[in-house]
Design an enzyme around this catalytic site. Structure first.
Site, PDB file in Angstrom:
ATOM      1  N   ASP A 119       0.775  -1.290  -0.118  1.00 56.78           N
ATOM      2  CA  ASP A 119       0.064   0.052   0.074  1.00 56.78           C
ATOM      3  C   ASP A 119       1.008   1.341   0.079  1.00 56.78           C
ATOM      4  OD1 ASP A 119      -2.759   0.581   0.130  1.00 56.78           O
ATOM      5  OD2 ASP A 119      -2.354   1.724   1.934  1.00 56.78           O
ATOM      6  N   ASP A 143       0.820 -10.211   4.027  1.00 55.19           N
ATOM      7  CA  ASP A 143      -0.499  -9.792   4.931  1.00 55.19           C
ATOM      8  C   ASP A 143      -1.999 -10.177   4.062  1.00 55.19           C
ATOM      9  OD1 ASP A 143       1.307  -9.004   6.838  1.00 55.19           O
ATOM     10  OD2 ASP A 143       1.135  -6.851   6.180  1.00 55.19           O
ATOM     11  N   ARG A 178       0.692 -28.319  27.519  1.00 54.26           N
ATOM     12  CA  ARG A 178       0.954 -26.726  27.874  1.00 54.26           C
ATOM     13  C   ARG A 178      -0.052 -25.839  26.851  1.00 54.26           C
ATOM     14  NH1 ARG A 178       7.464 -26.626  27.362  1.00 54.26           N
ATOM     15  NH2 ARG A 178       7.976 -26.602  29.467  1.00 54.26           N
ATOM     16  N   MET A 185       2.628 -12.635  11.869  1.00 54.48           N
ATOM     17  CA  MET A 185       2.340 -11.128  11.528  1.00 54.48           C
ATOM     18  C   MET A 185       1.084 -10.912  10.810  1.00 54.48           C
ATOM     19  SD  MET A 185       5.973 -10.628   9.756  1.00 54.48           S
ATOM     20  CE  MET A 185       7.430  -9.685  10.480  1.00 54.48           C
ATOM     21  N   GLY A 186       0.963  -9.887   9.981  1.00 57.92           N
ATOM     22  CA  GLY A 186      -0.469  -9.508   9.587  1.00 57.92           C
ATOM     23  C   GLY A 186      -0.891  -8.164   9.642  1.00 57.92           C
ATOM     24  N   HIS A 286      10.067 -12.503  11.336  1.00 56.81           N
ATOM     25  CA  HIS A 286      10.394 -12.584  10.171  1.00 56.81           C
ATOM     26  C   HIS A 286      10.745 -13.767   9.221  1.00 56.81           C
ATOM     27  CE1 HIS A 286      10.808  -8.295  11.443  1.00 56.81           C
ATOM     28  NE2 HIS A 286      10.633  -8.009  10.045  1.00 56.81           N
ATOM     29  N   GLN A 288       8.485 -15.611   8.461  1.00 63.80           N
ATOM     30  CA  GLN A 288       7.345 -15.750   7.632  1.00 63.80           C
ATOM     31  C   GLN A 288       7.489 -15.008   6.312  1.00 63.80           C
ATOM     32  OE1 GLN A 288       3.555 -14.640  10.627  1.00 63.80           O
ATOM     33  NE2 GLN A 288       5.382 -14.096  11.347  1.00 63.80           N
ATOM     34  N   ARG A 289       8.530 -14.171   6.271  1.00 63.78           N
ATOM     35  CA  ARG A 289       8.580 -13.511   4.911  1.00 63.78           C
ATOM     36  C   ARG A 289       9.862 -13.783   4.465  1.00 63.78           C
ATOM     37  NH1 ARG A 289       8.415  -7.145   6.959  1.00 63.78           N
ATOM     38  NH2 ARG A 289      10.735  -7.435   5.775  1.00 63.78           N
TER      39      ARG A 289
HETATM   40  O1  F6P Z   1       3.612  -5.932   5.885  1.00 63.89           O
HETATM   41  C1  F6P Z   1       4.399  -6.992   6.129  1.00 63.89           C
HETATM   42  C2  F6P Z   1       5.021  -7.126   7.584  1.00 63.89           C
HETATM   43  O2  F6P Z   1       5.671  -8.399   7.594  1.00 63.89           O
HETATM   44  C3  F6P Z   1       3.802  -7.334   8.538  1.00 63.89           C
HETATM   45  O3  F6P Z   1       3.334  -8.556   8.654  1.00 63.89           O
HETATM   46  C4  F6P Z   1       4.626  -6.593   9.512  1.00 63.89           C
HETATM   47  O4  F6P Z   1       3.890  -6.095  10.720  1.00 63.89           O
HETATM   48  C5  F6P Z   1       5.586  -5.742   9.181  1.00 63.89           C
HETATM   49  O5  F6P Z   1       5.823  -6.117   7.760  1.00 63.89           O
HETATM   50  C6  F6P Z   1       7.146  -5.818   9.801  1.00 63.89           C
HETATM   51  O6  F6P Z   1       8.070  -4.822   9.230  1.00 63.89           O
HETATM   52  P1  F6P Z   1       9.529  -4.657   9.582  1.00 63.89           P
HETATM   53  O7  F6P Z   1      10.037  -5.701   8.562  1.00 63.89           O
HETATM   54  O8  F6P Z   1       9.834  -3.284   9.146  1.00 63.89           O
HETATM   55  O9  F6P Z   1       9.410  -5.038  11.022  1.00 63.89           O
END
Ligand code: F6P
Length: 362
Positions: A119, A143, A178, A185-186, A286, A288-289
């Site tokens: 965005d 996200d 437990r 994230m999201g 991170h 997740q990315r």
């Molecule tokens: O928009 C992608 C995202 O990974 C979100 O899920 C998370 O809130 C944000 O970016 C984290 O950003 P940064 O890498 O700047 O910590």
């Protein structure tokens, strides 16, 4: 057909699995289908503010990058050319470099530009379009919160990571009896949490779109125990709104700690205190990315990259590619930005989760 000889391509905002697959598809389509030249603009828009950083992208440059995570162009979520922050004489200053950027694009002979980003990046792309730069957009975010497209690439890969993590957490939660929390994230949307929870067999899912209380969570855990289930796995979206009584604590914590992991730990602690039980919190962050995009994301990225080049060829500037159903189409960037796609608490996915006994702490 637009009169094009050379295009630029950049990636802005956080990285996301599939960015390289888009770059590869765009470069291949531009060179093989249209016989254009392609310039890689490094680090978001920085490479047009300092144009000496821009470099030609040839077929050899994109060879082998399809399965690679990250972006070969580099990225930043800091460099807004309309309000660029830099240091001048030891002081922080904000400069508008948008005019300089457009001039540099012209000097480089760039006829049009593909901007891959979420965005925030698309907002910048629109600003540059309004000032005369011929841009087309490619949406990206793990996200999956952009309303203009059914799905963004990166989301599916993120779900593979989170679901694998859930399977691993399950074995420990069950063996040790437990209560375990997994923070995902999201940003302000609950898509990753909701789909991770369904795919990973969570017992409770906490998302920003559904208010929850600690008491309701604890009651759910107690009920499970009555049925002999001595472990509970809770997926927490990083963007959840904390109940009021926890909010002040959160504000304090937020100032002292980095954002990632904050809410998961606060909720974990609160649940543990009420239940008089140890809890464990795993923050996926991170990972997740990172890493290689899933087959779904590679295909979507390839479709988006090729479609973005076709948009340029047709002269459809100021537009962004999108997926609707099984079709790739385009939408006005102006219409696409600022419209977040949130989880519908009354929608089918939440209802399905509830049907299989998942609680939302509400
Ligand atoms: O928009 C992608 C995202 O990974 C979100 O899920 C998370 O809130 C944000 O970016 C984290 O950003 P940064 O890498 O700047 O910590």
């Amino acid at each position: 057909m637009a009169d094009i000889k050379k295009i630029g391509i950049c990636t802005g905002g956080g990285d996301c699995p599939g960015l390289n697959a888009v770059i590869r598809a765009a470069v291949k389509t531009a060179i093989l289908k249209y016989h254009w030249q392609v310039l890689g603009i490094p680090d978001g828009f920085d490479g047009l503010i300092w144009p000496e950083k821009a470099r030609p992208l040839l077929l050899a440059d994109v060879s082998g990058i399809l399965p690679r995570g990250g972006t070969i162009l580099g990225t930043t979520n800091r460099g807004d050319p309309f309000a660029y922050k830099l240091e001048e004489g030891g002081q922080e200053a904000t400069k508008d470099f948008s005019g300089r950027l457009i001039e540099n694009a012209q000097k480089l002979g760039m006829d049009a530009m593909i901007v891959i980003g979420g965005d925030g990046t698309q907002k910048i792309a629109l600003g540059l379009f309004k000032k005369g730069l011929k841009v087309v957009g490619v949406p990206k975010t793990i996200d999956n919160d952009l309303s203009a497209t059914d799905v963004t690439f990166g989301f599916d890969t993120a779900l593979h990571v989170t679901t694998d993590a859930m399977d691993r957490i399950h074995t420990t939660a069950e063996s040790h009896h437990r209560v375990m929390l997994v923070e995902v994230m999201g940003r302000d949307a609950g898509w990753i949490a909701l789909e991770t929870g369904i795919a990973g067999g969570a017992h409770i899912i906490l998302i920003p779109e559904i208010p929850f209380t600690i008491e309701k969570i604890c009651e759910f855990v107690r009920q499970r125990e009555k049925f002999g289930k001595r472990f509970t796995i809770i997926v927490v979206a990083e963007g959840v709104k904390l109940p009021e009584d926890l909010e002040s604590h959160y504000e304090r914590e937020k100032r002292q700690r980095p954002r990632v992991g904050t809410v998961g730990n606060i909720i974990g602690e609160a649940v543990g205190m009420v239940l008089h039980r140890e809890t464990r919190v795993t923050v996926l962050g991170h990972i997740q990315r990172g890493g290689s995009p899933s087959p779904f994301d590679r295909i979507l990225s390839t479709r988006f990259g090729a479609a973005a080049v076709d948009l340029i060829a047709r002269g459809e500037f100021g537009r962004m590619v999108a997926l609707r159903g099984d079709r790739i189409l385009s939408v006005d960037i102006a219409e696409a930005i600022g419209r977040m796609k949130a989880v519908d608490p009354a929608g089918e996915l939440v209802a399905t989760a509830k049907s299989v006994g998942i609680g939302f702490g509400d």
